[in-house]
Design a protein around this motif. Structure first.
Motif, PDB file in Angstrom:
ATOM      1  N   TRP A  61      30.757 111.411  60.347  1.00 44.92           N
ATOM      2  CA  TRP A  61      29.943 111.075  59.185  1.00 44.92           C
ATOM      3  C   TRP A  61      30.677 110.100  58.274  1.00 44.92           C
ATOM      4  N   ILE A  62      31.964 110.285  58.084  1.00 47.94           N
ATOM      5  CA  ILE A  62      32.732 109.356  57.251  1.00 47.94           C
ATOM      6  C   ILE A  62      32.723 107.959  57.865  1.00 47.94           C
ATOM      7  N   ALA A  63      32.905 107.878  59.180  1.00 46.05           N
ATOM      8  CA  ALA A  63      32.888 106.577  59.843  1.00 46.05           C
ATOM      9  C   ALA A  63      31.515 105.928  59.761  1.00 46.05           C
ATOM     10  N   ALA A  64      30.455 106.724  59.947  1.00 50.25           N
ATOM     11  CA  ALA A  64      29.098 106.177  59.903  1.00 50.25           C
ATOM     12  C   ALA A  64      28.721 105.680  58.516  1.00 50.25           C
ATOM     13  N   ILE A  65      29.360 106.204  57.467  1.00 50.07           N
ATOM     14  CA  ILE A  65      29.068 105.756  56.097  1.00 50.07           C
ATOM     15  C   ILE A  65      29.934 104.569  55.701  1.00 50.07           C
ATOM     16  N   THR A  66      31.219 104.596  56.063  1.00 49.78           N
ATOM     17  CA  THR A  66      32.136 103.551  55.609  1.00 49.78           C
ATOM     18  C   THR A  66      31.937 102.227  56.345  1.00 49.78           C
ATOM     19  N   VAL A  67      31.510 102.262  57.594  1.00 51.78           N
ATOM     20  CA  VAL A  67      31.323 101.001  58.323  1.00 51.78           C
ATOM     21  C   VAL A  67      30.238 100.138  57.684  1.00 51.78           C
ATOM     22  N   PRO A  68      29.051 100.652  57.343  1.00 54.48           N
ATOM     23  CA  PRO A  68      28.078  99.802  56.640  1.00 54.48           C
ATOM     24  C   PRO A  68      28.579  99.324  55.272  1.00 54.48           C
ATOM     25  N   VAL A  69      29.372 100.134  54.586  1.00 54.13           N
ATOM     26  CA  VAL A  69      29.917  99.705  53.298  1.00 54.13           C
ATOM     27  C   VAL A  69      30.860  98.521  53.489  1.00 54.13           C
ATOM     28  N   ARG A  70      31.699  98.575  54.494  1.00 51.82           N
ATOM     29  CA  ARG A  70      32.579  97.439  54.787  1.00 51.82           C
ATOM     30  C   ARG A  70      31.764  96.196  55.130  1.00 51.82           C
ATOM     31  N   LEU A  71      30.722  96.408  55.906  1.00 54.62           N
ATOM     32  CA  LEU A  71      29.878  95.289  56.304  1.00 54.62           C
ATOM     33  C   LEU A  71      29.226  94.640  55.086  1.00 54.62           C
ATOM     34  N   LEU A  72      28.736  95.449  54.151  1.00 58.98           N
ATOM     35  CA  LEU A  72      28.128  94.919  52.937  1.00 58.98           C
ATOM     36  C   LEU A  72      29.157  94.157  52.108  1.00 58.98           C
ATOM     37  N   SER A  73      30.357  94.674  52.010  1.00 57.47           N
ATOM     38  CA  SER A  73      31.402  93.983  51.253  1.00 57.47           C
ATOM     39  C   SER A  73      31.712  92.617  51.846  1.00 57.47           C
ATOM     40  N   MET A  74      31.811  92.531  53.166  1.00 51.28           N
ATOM     41  CA  MET A  74      32.094  91.246  53.795  1.00 51.28           C
ATOM     42  C   MET A  74      30.950  90.262  53.613  1.00 51.28           C
ATOM     43  N   ILE A  75      29.705  90.733  53.730  1.00 52.20           N
ATOM     44  CA  ILE A  75      28.562  89.830  53.586  1.00 52.20           C
ATOM     45  C   ILE A  75      28.510  89.254  52.172  1.00 52.20           C
ATOM     46  N   LEU A  76      28.694  90.099  51.169  1.00 54.01           N
ATOM     47  CA  LEU A  76      28.667  89.617  49.789  1.00 54.01           C
ATOM     48  C   LEU A  76      29.804  88.643  49.513  1.00 54.01           C
ATOM     49  N   THR A  77      30.975  88.918  50.068  1.00 54.38           N
ATOM     50  CA  THR A  77      32.121  88.045  49.806  1.00 54.38           C
ATOM     51  C   THR A  77      31.969  86.701  50.494  1.00 54.38           C
ATOM     52  N   TYR A  78      31.579  86.711  51.754  1.00 60.32           N
ATOM     53  CA  TYR A  78      31.409  85.442  52.480  1.00 60.32           C
ATOM     54  C   TYR A  78      30.274  84.604  51.892  1.00 60.32           C
ATOM     55  N   ALA A  79      29.277  85.263  51.302  1.00 59.34           N
ATOM     56  CA  ALA A  79      28.147  84.517  50.753  1.00 59.34           C
ATOM     57  C   ALA A  79      28.433  83.944  49.370  1.00 59.34           C
ATOM     58  N   ARG A  80      29.311  84.593  48.595  1.00 57.12           N
ATOM     59  CA  ARG A  80      29.502  84.176  47.199  1.00 57.12           C
ATOM     60  C   ARG A  80      30.855  83.529  46.930  1.00 57.12           C
ATOM     61  N   ALA A  81      31.908  84.004  47.565  1.00 63.24           N
ATOM     62  CA  ALA A  81      33.254  83.565  47.203  1.00 63.24           C
ATOM     63  C   ALA A  81      33.684  82.377  48.048  1.00 63.24           C
ATOM     64  N   ASP A  82      34.726  81.685  47.585  1.00 59.70           N
ATOM     65  CA  ASP A  82      35.300  80.531  48.271  1.00 59.70           C
ATOM     66  C   ASP A  82      36.650  80.937  48.834  1.00 59.70           C
ATOM     67  N   MET A  83      36.752  80.899  50.153  1.00 60.80           N
ATOM     68  CA  MET A  83      37.992  81.303  50.794  1.00 60.80           C
ATOM     69  C   MET A  83      39.131  80.335  50.500  1.00 60.80           C
ATOM     70  N   MET A  84      38.820  79.055  50.316  1.00 59.00           N
ATOM     71  CA  MET A  84      39.870  78.079  50.041  1.00 59.00           C
ATOM     72  C   MET A  84      40.566  78.371  48.709  1.00 59.00           C
ATOM     73  N   GLN A  85      39.829  78.849  47.727  1.00 58.37           N
ATOM     74  CA  GLN A  85      40.449  79.214  46.460  1.00 58.37           C
ATOM     75  C   GLN A  85      41.407  80.388  46.631  1.00 58.37           C
ATOM     76  N   ALA A  86      41.025  81.321  47.504  1.00 59.27           N
ATOM     77  CA  ALA A  86      41.918  82.451  47.760  1.00 59.27           C
ATOM     78  C   ALA A  86      43.205  81.989  48.425  1.00 59.27           C
ATOM     79  N   TYR A  87      43.091  81.069  49.390  1.00 58.49           N
ATOM     80  CA  TYR A  87      44.302  80.554  50.022  1.00 58.49           C
ATOM     81  C   TYR A  87      45.126  79.726  49.060  1.00 58.49           C
ATOM     82  N   ALA A  88      44.468  79.041  48.137  1.00 60.44           N
ATOM     83  CA  ALA A  88      45.219  78.268  47.140  1.00 60.44           C
ATOM     84  C   ALA A  88      46.030  79.189  46.240  1.00 60.44           C
ATOM     85  N   LYS A  89      45.472  80.368  45.905  1.00 57.79           N
ATOM     86  CA  LYS A  89      46.228  81.326  45.101  1.00 57.79           C
ATOM     87  C   LYS A  89      47.436  81.868  45.841  1.00 57.79           C
TER      88      LYS A  89
END
Length: 366
Positions: free
Chosen positions: A278-306
């Motif tokens: 149950w913990i795995a079935a709940i945390t995997v979609p949460v991780r997926l949502l976090s990655m989708i929001l980050t890839y859609a909104r944030a700039d990876m180049m700025q993170a590498y610049a930091k």
């Protein structure tokens, strides 16, 4: 002269002597399976050879650090070098250990070889498709940069032809090592004759026998994921966190927390604990949502610049199609969806036991 003896005067009672039984050699017991000991040795030796080839990549990684100083983007970061060396060293040790276990016909070697080969095959198919789709664009981009930096370079026709040959060789090489080899391992180690052979050659129950093979595969995948998260957190900490990229200490802490979670899930799933599923079935979609929001909104180049990357290195990364588009998003999305689907399929092994009912107390008399 010899005289004949008179016949025995005792009466004939009709008792005949018992026939003498002829002892025959026992028929050797024919096993109900075909012994695959030779195949286990052959595939084990092949795994050892692959492990030695992976070990040879360690000095090549060191050579890559030296050659990167001559590249326009500057030298390779120490974290990238340590990550590559640790990855190749771990692969080498794992393949050599599995190869030795297969040669010795151990149960654990057959089980781990099978589940790792499945993981190798699925990941290899995704990587081969990714290379086939992205390498032509990457090659054209690289060719354009070379022509801009050196106007007196080779002719475009010759460079394009050379790039096409290199592209074809890379795809064939990747398909062989990432698809063909794991297919051969999966086909061989999944045979019932191989399972019976190691069961008779290694009669002692091993730790890999305590859980079904599909559950063992999930535990191995989560354990490998924990090692990967730990390595990335220590060498290249860039963590996608619900719409932004974390770097530095915060990113390392998130990676360590996720590595600890995957380690717990690997152990608890192996023990067939329903709460872990149950913990795995709940945390995997949460991780997926976090990655989708980050890839859609944030700039990876700025993170590498930091993280302290130079402008030349950032320019090279931004010219890479994998970082310009949503390739990493789709890669992560497909990987997490496959893992989530596999976890749902594993639910059959984690059935909740009904609570035991207490025995009724005897009625009091009087």
């Amino acid at each position: 002269m010899e005289t004949e003896l008179p016949p025995d005067p005792r009466p004939d009672l009709g008792i005949k002597p018992a026939p003498v039984l002829q002892q025959t050699a026992p028929t050797p017991e024919v096993p109900a399976y075909r012994d695959r000991g030779t195949g286990l040795v052959v595939f084990g030796v092949f795994q050892i050879i692959l492990g030695l080839l992976a070990a040879l990549m360690v000095p090549l990684a060191a050579l890559g650090v030296f050659m990167s100083r001559l590249a326009p983007g500057g030298s390779m970061r120490p974290g990238q070098f340590l990550s590559g060396v640790a990855s190749y060293a771990f692969i080498a040790v794992a393949l050599v250990a599995l190869g030795i276990g297969s040669v010795q016909m151990k149960r654990w070697a057959r089980a781990l070889s099978l589940v790792i080969s499945w993981y190798w095959l699925i990941t290899g198919v995704l990587m081969t498709v990714l290379l086939t789709a992205m390498l032509p664009v990457t090659m054209r981009s690289t060719l354009a940069q070379v022509q801009q930096n050196s106007p007196a370079g080779p002719s475009p026709q010759l460079s394009t032809g050379a790039m096409a040959v290199i592209l074809t060789l890379i795809i064939i090489f990747a398909a062989f090592f990432l698809v063909a080899i794991p297919v051969a391992f999966v086909v061989f180690y999944s045979r019932k004759d191989v399972a019976e052979t190691v069961r008779h050659r290694d009669p002692i129950e091993r730790w890999t026998d305590r859980a079904p093979l599909p559950v063992l595969g999930a535990s191995v995948v989560l354990a490998l994921g924990a090692l990967y998260l730990l390595l990335v957190g220590l060498t290249n900490p860039v963590f996608p966190f619900f719409g932004k990229y974390l770097t530095g200490v915060a990113a390392s802490a998130c990676f360590l927390v996720m590595a600890a979670l995957d380690t717990y899930l690997a152990v608890a799933l192996f023990r067939l604990q329903s709460s872990a599923w149950w913990i795995a079935a709940i945390t995997v979609p949460v991780r997926l949502l976090s990655m989708i929001l980050t890839y859609a909104r944030a700039d990876m180049m700025q993170a590498y610049a930091k993280m302290g990357m130079s402008d030349a290195q950032l320019k090279m990364l931004s010219s890479n199609p994998m970082f310009r588009g949503h390739v990493l998003l789709w890669w992560s999305l497909i990987s997490m969806m496959l893992l989530f689907g596999y976890l749902l399929w594993l639910k059959r092994y984690f059935k909740t036991q009904p609570p035991a009912h207490a025995a009724p107390l005897p009625a009091q008399v009087g």
